[in-house]
Scaffold this motif. Structure first.
Motif, PDB file in Angstrom:
ATOM      1  N   ALA A 225       0.845  -1.306  -0.001  1.00 30.91           N
ATOM      2  CA  ALA A 225      -0.145  -0.213  -0.010  1.00 30.91           C
ATOM      3  C   ALA A 225       0.857   1.321   0.021  1.00 30.91           C
ATOM      4  O   ALA A 225       0.499   2.185  -0.755  1.00 30.91           O
ATOM      5  N   ASP A 226       2.125   0.908   0.729  1.00 31.16           N
ATOM      6  CA  ASP A 226       2.947   2.359   0.723  1.00 31.16           C
ATOM      7  C   ASP A 226       3.557   2.396  -0.654  1.00 31.16           C
ATOM      8  O   ASP A 226       3.833   3.534  -1.112  1.00 31.16           O
ATOM      9  N   LEU A 227       3.700   1.430  -1.304  1.00 24.51           N
ATOM     10  CA  LEU A 227       4.408   1.445  -2.638  1.00 24.51           C
ATOM     11  C   LEU A 227       3.437   2.227  -3.696  1.00 24.51           C
ATOM     12  O   LEU A 227       3.557   3.067  -4.536  1.00 24.51           O
ATOM     13  N   ARG A 228       2.101   1.874  -3.551  1.00 26.70           N
ATOM     14  CA  ARG A 228       1.234   2.291  -4.439  1.00 26.70           C
ATOM     15  C   ARG A 228       0.925   3.736  -4.170  1.00 26.70           C
ATOM     16  O   ARG A 228       0.772   4.300  -5.020  1.00 26.70           O
ATOM     17  N   ASP A 229       0.824   4.044  -2.871  1.00 27.50           N
ATOM     18  CA  ASP A 229       0.795   5.699  -2.701  1.00 27.50           C
ATOM     19  C   ASP A 229       2.009   6.470  -2.939  1.00 27.50           C
ATOM     20  O   ASP A 229       1.724   7.383  -3.567  1.00 27.50           O
ATOM     21  N   ALA A 230       3.180   5.914  -2.956  1.00 27.96           N
ATOM     22  CA  ALA A 230       4.173   6.402  -3.735  1.00 27.96           C
ATOM     23  C   ALA A 230       4.360   6.834  -5.026  1.00 27.96           C
ATOM     24  O   ALA A 230       4.632   7.650  -5.621  1.00 27.96           O
ATOM     25  N   ALA A 231       3.594   5.573  -5.573  1.00 28.03           N
ATOM     26  CA  ALA A 231       3.647   5.847  -7.065  1.00 28.03           C
ATOM     27  C   ALA A 231       2.540   6.652  -7.679  1.00 28.03           C
ATOM     28  O   ALA A 231       2.463   7.030  -9.022  1.00 28.03           O
ATOM     29  N   ALA A 232       1.299   6.884  -6.695  1.00 30.85           N
ATOM     30  CA  ALA A 232       0.280   7.611  -7.365  1.00 30.85           C
ATOM     31  C   ALA A 232       0.704   8.946  -7.917  1.00 30.85           C
ATOM     32  O   ALA A 232       1.459   9.407  -7.621  1.00 30.85           O
ATOM     33  N   PRO A 233      -0.181   9.211  -8.797  1.00 29.26           N
ATOM     34  CA  PRO A 233      -1.496   8.502  -9.425  1.00 29.26           C
ATOM     35  C   PRO A 233      -1.202   7.674 -10.457  1.00 29.26           C
ATOM     36  O   PRO A 233      -2.149   7.278 -11.040  1.00 29.26           O
ATOM     37  N   PHE A 234      -0.022   7.006 -10.663  1.00 29.53           N
ATOM     38  CA  PHE A 234       0.135   6.080 -11.687  1.00 29.53           C
ATOM     39  C   PHE A 234       0.310   4.636 -11.342  1.00 29.53           C
ATOM     40  O   PHE A 234       0.521   4.361 -10.014  1.00 29.53           O
ATOM     41  N   PRO A 235      -0.368   3.892 -12.219  1.00 28.27           N
ATOM     42  CA  PRO A 235      -0.463   2.354 -11.749  1.00 28.27           C
ATOM     43  C   PRO A 235       0.824   1.756 -11.692  1.00 28.27           C
ATOM     44  O   PRO A 235       1.921   2.175 -12.261  1.00 28.27           O
ATOM     45  N   LEU A 236       0.904   0.793 -10.785  1.00 31.46           N
ATOM     46  CA  LEU A 236       2.208   0.100 -10.487  1.00 31.46           C
ATOM     47  C   LEU A 236       2.244  -1.351 -10.598  1.00 31.46           C
ATOM     48  O   LEU A 236       1.233  -1.955 -10.056  1.00 31.46           O
TER      49      LEU A 236
END
Length: 419
Positions: free
Chosen positions: A257-268
């Motif tokens: 979830a931390d990785l997702r938030d760091a990458a936002a707004p782009f899909p990961l």
């Protein structure tokens, strides 16, 4: 086909002893300190090798293909290190004996003969099957006066893509400068990142989070209007070391979830989160992680790499729904037609096909793969060869654009009958 010749050549990068690197080998400039641990290696990083195959057709024209093996040969269930001088005679012997005299037009039939060959009771090294099948594809395209895309589409009953397949750029260790190049060029999928050690990921995974946060901000700053890239990082199983599988589900999902938030707004999407040492164990761990992320509502896709080498491996991962994306590592599947079949196996499933390969290929093998990507309409394809990014991206993108332009020209005829 009138003759088959082979000669040792160089590839686009290096062979690396992955097990030694993951065991903690320290970088020393561009190389690594210490002794190799994988059989066949003389040192942890050594020059890549390939074998160029030349098929002379009956009319004197020449078709080409390059035998190449992945950077991390001999690891994760792959064939052993590919030595060009050792294997070139096999091409001019066993392979030539089986193919000389056959019609160049029959790609799939010739590829199946190649796939069945053995030496000393063993199947041909995957690199040999890979390179010779490229030459067979080139020969069929020449004989038919057609594109390689159309030869493959006819052989496997596909409808080719009408636009270039999204190219995935790989940064190598220069993961910031090369990522910025990708953003400026509008690369659809990036940056790979080469996070192949705990040192690079961080002892608690914190360096990967920091990098993705930087990347998302730079994508907004450097990207053109409407640019919506997909982030894809390869961690080479290192997260399995950081979180020690079997992992605590809450801990790992919180991290993703931390990785997702760091990458936002782009899909990961995260490639190779763990390496469990065998196909069955890897599939189980990947499926568990995928289920855990889904249950927690964490929108990060995971990509199968380790222990997903052969066509049978791809089938097993797809059948088990163990990944959102499977990397089809073209040299590891052997014949290039097997890569096409692996992409097509993903059709109708919830697993996307990433037609990958390795930085350690050649321009010849990369161009052949561009046609596989088009013919099968893969979800994405790797920029290769090399780790400099620009060159590999140019090779793959331009080859696809040329093939599409040639196909379009055949359907656009002027009033005086010329294309």
């Amino acid at each position: 086909m009138a003759s088959v010749r082979a000669m040792p050549t160089v590839s686009g990068f290096f062979f690396d002893d992955q097990r030694a690197i993951k065991a903690g080998a320290k970088q020393d400039g561009f190389t690594y300190r210490g002794d190799p641990v994988t059989p066949g290696f003389d040192r942890i990083r050594q020059a890549g090798e390939s074998v160029s195959v030349i098929l002379e057709l009956d009319d004197g024209t020449v078709a080409r293909g390059d035998c190449a093996a992945v950077q991390y040969s001999g690891a994760g269930g792959r064939d052993p290190l590919f030595r060009a001088a050792e294997f070139a005679p096999v091409v001019e012997g066993t392979v030539a004996d089986a193919l000389v005299g056959r019609s160049a037009r029959e790609f799939r039939e010739n590829a199946e003969i190649l796939d069945s060959l053995t030496t000393d009771g063993e199947r041909l090294h995957t690199a040999i099957r890979y390179g010779v099948s490229q030459a067979l594809l080139d020969a069929a395209a020449i004989a038919r006066r057609d594109t390689k895309t159309d030869v493959l589409a006819d052989a496997y009953g596909t409808v080719p893509a009408t636009d270039p397949v999204p190219v995935f750029g790989q940064s190598g260790d220069d993961r910031r400068h090369n990522a910025e190049k990708m953003l400026l060029k509008g690369v659809p999928v990036l940056p790979h990142g080469l996070f192949n050690s705990v040192e690079k990921v961080g002892s608690e995974g914190e360096r990967l989070i920091t990098y993705l946060d930087w990347l998302s901000h730079r994508a907004v700053e450097l990207g053109s209007d409407g640019y919506e890239p997909r982030f894809h990082v390869d961690v080479y199983g290192v997260l399995g070391e950081v979180f020690e599988c079997p992992y605590d589900r809450d801990e790992i999902t919180d991290y993703f979830a931390d990785l997702r938030d760091a990458a936002a707004p782009f899909p990961l999407q995260v490639e190779g989160p763990m390496d469990e040492g065998g196909r069955g164990e890897q599939i189980y761990a990947m499926a568990e992680l995928r289920d855990g992320l889904a249950d927690a509502g964490v929108g990060v896709d995971i990509v199968a790499d380790e222990w997903c080498n052969t066509f049978a491996d791809v089938q097993a991962f797809v059948d088990a729904a163990a990944a959102d994306v499977v990397q089809i590592k073209t040299p590891d599947l052997g014949g290039i037609g097997r890569s096409a079949e692996a992409v097509l196996y993903c059709d109708g499933t919830d697993t996307r096909a990433y037609l990958g390969g390795t930085c350690n290929e050649t321009v010849t093998s990369a161009r052949a793969c561009a046609h596989v990507a088009l013919a099968t309409d893969a979800a994405q394809t790797l920029a290769k060869p090399g780790m400099g990014f620009d060159e590999g991206y140019m090779v793959m993108e331009n080859e696809m654009r040329r093939a599409l332009a040639r196909r379009d020209a055949r359907t656009t005829v002027t009033t005086d009958g010329r294309y």
